[in-house]
Motif scaffolding. Structure first.
Motif, mmCIF file in Angstrom:
data_model
loop_
_atom_site.group_PDB
_atom_site.id
_atom_site.type_symbol
_atom_site.label_atom_id
_atom_site.label_comp_id
_atom_site.label_asym_id
_atom_site.label_seq_id
_atom_site.Cartn_x
_atom_site.Cartn_y
_atom_site.Cartn_z
ATOM 1 N N ASN A 50 0.685 -1.006 -0.020
ATOM 2 C CA ASN A 50 -0.088 0.183 0.021
ATOM 3 C C ASN A 50 0.986 1.322 -0.003
ATOM 4 O O ASN A 50 1.586 1.357 1.232
ATOM 5 C CB ASN A 50 -0.873 -0.007 1.297
ATOM 6 C CG ASN A 50 -1.913 1.038 1.122
ATOM 7 O OD1 ASN A 50 -2.102 1.423 0.264
ATOM 8 N ND2 ASN A 50 -2.603 1.188 2.324
ATOM 9 N N VAL A 51 1.061 1.982 -1.134
ATOM 10 C CA VAL A 51 1.982 2.945 -1.305
ATOM 11 C C VAL A 51 1.364 4.389 -1.280
ATOM 12 O O VAL A 51 0.277 4.604 -1.834
ATOM 13 C CB VAL A 51 2.681 2.941 -2.696
ATOM 14 C CG1 VAL A 51 3.526 4.203 -3.000
ATOM 15 C CG2 VAL A 51 3.229 1.588 -2.789
ATOM 16 N N LEU A 52 1.654 5.425 -0.583
ATOM 17 C CA LEU A 52 1.529 6.887 -0.545
ATOM 18 C C LEU A 52 2.769 7.430 -1.354
ATOM 19 O O LEU A 52 3.522 7.454 -0.606
ATOM 20 C CB LEU A 52 1.206 7.197 0.925
ATOM 21 C CG LEU A 52 0.972 8.607 0.891
ATOM 22 C CD1 LEU A 52 -0.285 9.393 0.267
ATOM 23 C CD2 LEU A 52 0.995 9.109 2.524
ATOM 24 N N ASP A 53 2.292 8.189 -2.266
ATOM 25 C CA ASP A 53 2.966 9.032 -3.162
ATOM 26 C C ASP A 53 2.699 10.339 -3.038
ATOM 27 O O ASP A 53 2.007 10.905 -3.401
ATOM 28 C CB ASP A 53 2.917 8.716 -4.615
ATOM 29 C CG ASP A 53 4.170 9.233 -5.614
ATOM 30 O OD1 ASP A 53 4.937 9.980 -5.173
ATOM 31 O OD2 ASP A 53 4.237 8.564 -6.757
ATOM 32 N N TYR A 113 -3.347 2.806 6.635
ATOM 33 C CA TYR A 113 -2.150 2.273 6.791
ATOM 34 C C TYR A 113 -1.198 2.270 5.429
ATOM 35 O O TYR A 113 -1.873 1.757 4.538
ATOM 36 C CB TYR A 113 -2.024 1.015 7.500
ATOM 37 C CG TYR A 113 -0.561 0.393 7.660
ATOM 38 C CD1 TYR A 113 -0.002 0.701 8.776
ATOM 39 C CD2 TYR A 113 -0.231 -0.758 6.636
ATOM 40 C CE1 TYR A 113 1.347 0.065 8.748
ATOM 41 C CE2 TYR A 113 0.931 -1.162 7.022
ATOM 42 C CZ TYR A 113 1.497 -0.751 7.867
ATOM 43 O OH TYR A 113 2.931 -1.499 8.083
ATOM 44 N N TYR A 114 -0.229 2.898 5.309
ATOM 45 C CA TYR A 114 0.561 2.570 4.398
ATOM 46 C C TYR A 114 2.008 1.675 4.346
ATOM 47 O O TYR A 114 2.780 1.784 5.600
ATOM 48 C CB TYR A 114 1.210 4.189 3.683
ATOM 49 C CG TYR A 114 0.068 4.944 3.644
ATOM 50 C CD1 TYR A 114 -0.645 4.881 2.439
ATOM 51 C CD2 TYR A 114 -0.112 6.074 4.611
ATOM 52 C CE1 TYR A 114 -1.791 5.568 2.276
ATOM 53 C CE2 TYR A 114 -1.211 6.965 4.178
ATOM 54 C CZ TYR A 114 -2.019 6.392 3.182
ATOM 55 O OH TYR A 114 -3.332 7.390 3.033
ATOM 56 N N ASP A 115 2.239 0.894 3.514
ATOM 57 C CA ASP A 115 3.579 0.097 3.764
ATOM 58 C C ASP A 115 4.820 0.935 3.477
ATOM 59 O O ASP A 115 5.951 0.593 3.799
ATOM 60 C CB ASP A 115 3.669 -1.143 2.892
ATOM 61 C CG ASP A 115 2.277 -2.203 3.248
ATOM 62 O OD1 ASP A 115 2.361 -2.596 4.632
ATOM 63 O OD2 ASP A 115 1.597 -2.357 2.428
ATOM 64 N N ILE A 116 4.557 1.729 2.234
ATOM 65 C CA ILE A 116 5.422 2.709 1.833
ATOM 66 C C ILE A 116 4.992 4.081 1.603
ATOM 67 O O ILE A 116 4.000 4.285 1.009
ATOM 68 C CB ILE A 116 6.266 2.282 0.452
ATOM 69 C CG1 ILE A 116 6.851 0.590 0.811
ATOM 70 C CG2 ILE A 116 7.221 3.064 0.069
ATOM 71 C CD1 ILE A 116 7.224 -0.110 -0.303
#
Length: 128
Positions: A50-53, A113-116
């Motif tokens: 789960n990515v937040l850019d 929740y973000y993994d990265i």
């Protein structure tokens, strides 16, 4: 540097995106950043992430990590950047995993929740 309101900075960002400057830079000069980021994401994660850019701009990172992204959370404050992203091939092909967060990262209301968390293009906007 003169203090500017967030609205002036957003307006500046929108004008820069309209010129096409970012699109040119991200496709040529700065693409190495995305390759390096892709390498580290794959090196540290063997499962879908789960990515937040943050400050995602044209969303170029998605074209590198779509196959390992469970969710790609695109964040940018520029209306023009979002238009560019929504017209990109990466978005059109992988819209099902994209969540667009159109707000200042300091005011993000998403409680996921973000993994990265990636922020490849915003350091130049941090004034202090």
């Amino acid at each position: 540097m003169d203090d500017k309101t967030i609205f002036e900075r957003i307006d500046c960002q929108n004008r820069i995106w309209k010129t096409g400057l970012y699109d040119y830079l991200f496709k040529s000069v700065f693409s190495i950043r995305f390759c390096i980021c892709n390498f580290y994401i794959r090196m540290y994660s063997s499962k879908p992430v789960n990515v937040l850019d943050v400050g995602a701009g044209s969303g170029t990172l998605l074209s590198f990590i779509y196959d390992i992204a469970k969710n790609y959370n695109y964040n940018d404050i520029s209306d023009e950047a979002i238009k560019v992203f929504k017209n990109s091939e990466a978005f059109k092909k992988h819209a099902s995993i994209v969540n667009i967060l159109h707000e200042n990262i300091n005011e993000l209301q998403n409680q996921s929740y973000y993994d990265i968390i990636v922020s490849l293009g915003i350091a130049k906007f941090v004034y202090e």
